[in-house]
Scaffold this active site. Structure first.
Site, short mmCIF file in Angstrom:
data_model
loop_
_atom_site.label_atom_id
_atom_site.label_comp_id
_atom_site.label_asym_id
_atom_site.label_seq_id
_atom_site.Cartn_x
_atom_site.Cartn_y
_atom_site.Cartn_z
CG ASN A 7 31.13 46.87 41.52
OD1 ASN A 7 31.19 48.02 41.96
ND2 ASN A 7 31.05 45.80 42.30
CE LYS A 9 34.39 44.68 43.18
NZ LYS A 9 34.86 43.40 43.64
CG HIS A 86 28.99 43.38 45.38
ND1 HIS A 86 30.06 42.98 46.14
CD2 HIS A 86 29.38 43.25 44.09
CE1 HIS A 86 31.05 42.61 45.34
NE2 HIS A 86 30.67 42.76 44.09
CD GLU A 88 33.68 43.46 47.06
OE1 GLU A 88 33.41 44.64 46.75
OE2 GLU A 88 34.39 42.71 46.35
CD GLU A 153 29.27 39.98 41.12
OE1 GLU A 153 30.06 40.35 40.25
OE2 GLU A 153 29.10 40.59 42.20
N GLY A 159 37.30 38.84 42.75
CA GLY A 159 38.61 39.42 43.08
C GLY A 159 39.70 38.38 43.32
CB SER A 195 37.91 36.40 38.48
OG SER A 195 38.32 36.66 39.82
P1 PGA Z 1 36.00 41.16 40.05
O1 PGA Z 1 34.73 41.74 40.83
O2 PGA Z 1 35.68 41.20 38.58
O3 PGA Z 1 37.15 42.10 40.41
O4 PGA Z 1 36.21 39.77 40.53
C1 PGA Z 1 33.43 41.45 40.42
C2 PGA Z 1 32.44 42.08 41.34
O5 PGA Z 1 32.69 42.14 42.54
O6 PGA Z 1 31.37 42.55 40.90
#
Ligand code: PGA
Length: 243
Positions: A7, A9, A86, A88, A153, A159, A195
């Site tokens: 992803n 982003k 997601h 976010e 997630e 993150g 992560s």
């Molecule tokens: P990350 O993000 O691996 O940077 O923690 C995962 C995601 O948001 O899908």
């Protein structure tokens, strides 16, 4: 045998896509690699061995919805899937359960697949609400009318550099599976995200219920994405995962 989804982003460029050309994703046996691209890159061709998807889709069809990209547009771009829900999107852009429901159903009507993201905050987990939160998020899928992957997630792992431990992932994946069984449905493949790195991929791959990963930061580097996939595959080839 392993689903390794990136992803990007709000990152990436045509230049970054060209860096992925040199990495032999297509040769990695038993692994499906995919990248959820930003909307501006969706019409770019991805190198062999990488499936192309979106990170978001409109909750509406065509029409007067300034700034939106609807499911038919994703289909025309060559995307085969989109992320939906997601954390976010839920947290920063106030996406509700109703939005996630409209979005996934638009994808299905267009013949696209959905990667439906669910997960709890730390406060929700610590106060014993994990099953309630996951069930509430999953209810938006009903009625299920198309192709689906789930990405578990935990919000606190995204993150932050603090991935869920194997037992935390196992617990949540089991709750998700039982929600599907309770609906009389066969559970789809469930990815773990939050992560994921080259350091923790093997430990997470030992959780039999983890069908693969959704990877943010580490998916921006082709060698890391490939190495995470290889770590997953080597665990699955060398052991019978539990349970
Ligand atoms: P990350 O993000 O691996 O940077 O923690 C995962 C995601 O948001 O899908």
């Amino acid at each position: 045998m392993g689903l390794i989804y990136g992803n990007w982003k709000s990152n990436g460029s045509k230049e970054l896509i060209s860096q992925f050309q040199e990495t032999p994703f297509a040769e990695a046996r038993g692994l499906t690699f995919a990248i959820a691209l930003p909307a501006t890159l969706l019409t770019c061709a991805l190198p062999p061995g990488l499936k192309k998807g979106a990170q978001n889709v409109s909750a509406y069809g065509p029409g007067a919805y300034t700034g939106e990209v609807h499911a038919g547009m994703l289909l025309e771009s060559g995307a085969t899937f989109s992320l939906v829900g997601h954390s976010e999107r839920r947290q920063i852009f106030s996406e509700t359960a109703e939005h996630t429901s409209l979005k996934i159903h638009h994808l299905w009507r267009a013949g696209l697949s959905g990667v439906f993201c669910v997960g709890e905050t730390l406060q929700e987990r610590e106060s014993g609400q994990l099953p309630t939160i996951l069930h509430r998020q999953l209810n938006a899928l009903l009625p299920i009318q198309g192709d689906l992957l789930i990405a578990y997630e935990p919000v606190w792992a995204i993150g932050t550099g603090r991935a869920a431990g194997p037992s935390e992932a196992e617990e949540a994946h089991a709750i998700i599976e039982s929600w599907f069984l309770d609906q009389g449905l066969h559970p789809p493949a469930i990815l773990y995200g939050g992560s994921v790195s080259t350091e923790n991929a093997a430990a997470l791959a030992r959780v039999g219920r983890v069908a693969g990963f959704l990877i943010g930061g580490a998916s921006l580097k082709p060698s890391s994405l490939l190495a995470i996939g290889q770590a997953f595959a080597s665990v699955r080839q060398s052991s019978t995962p539990s349970p």
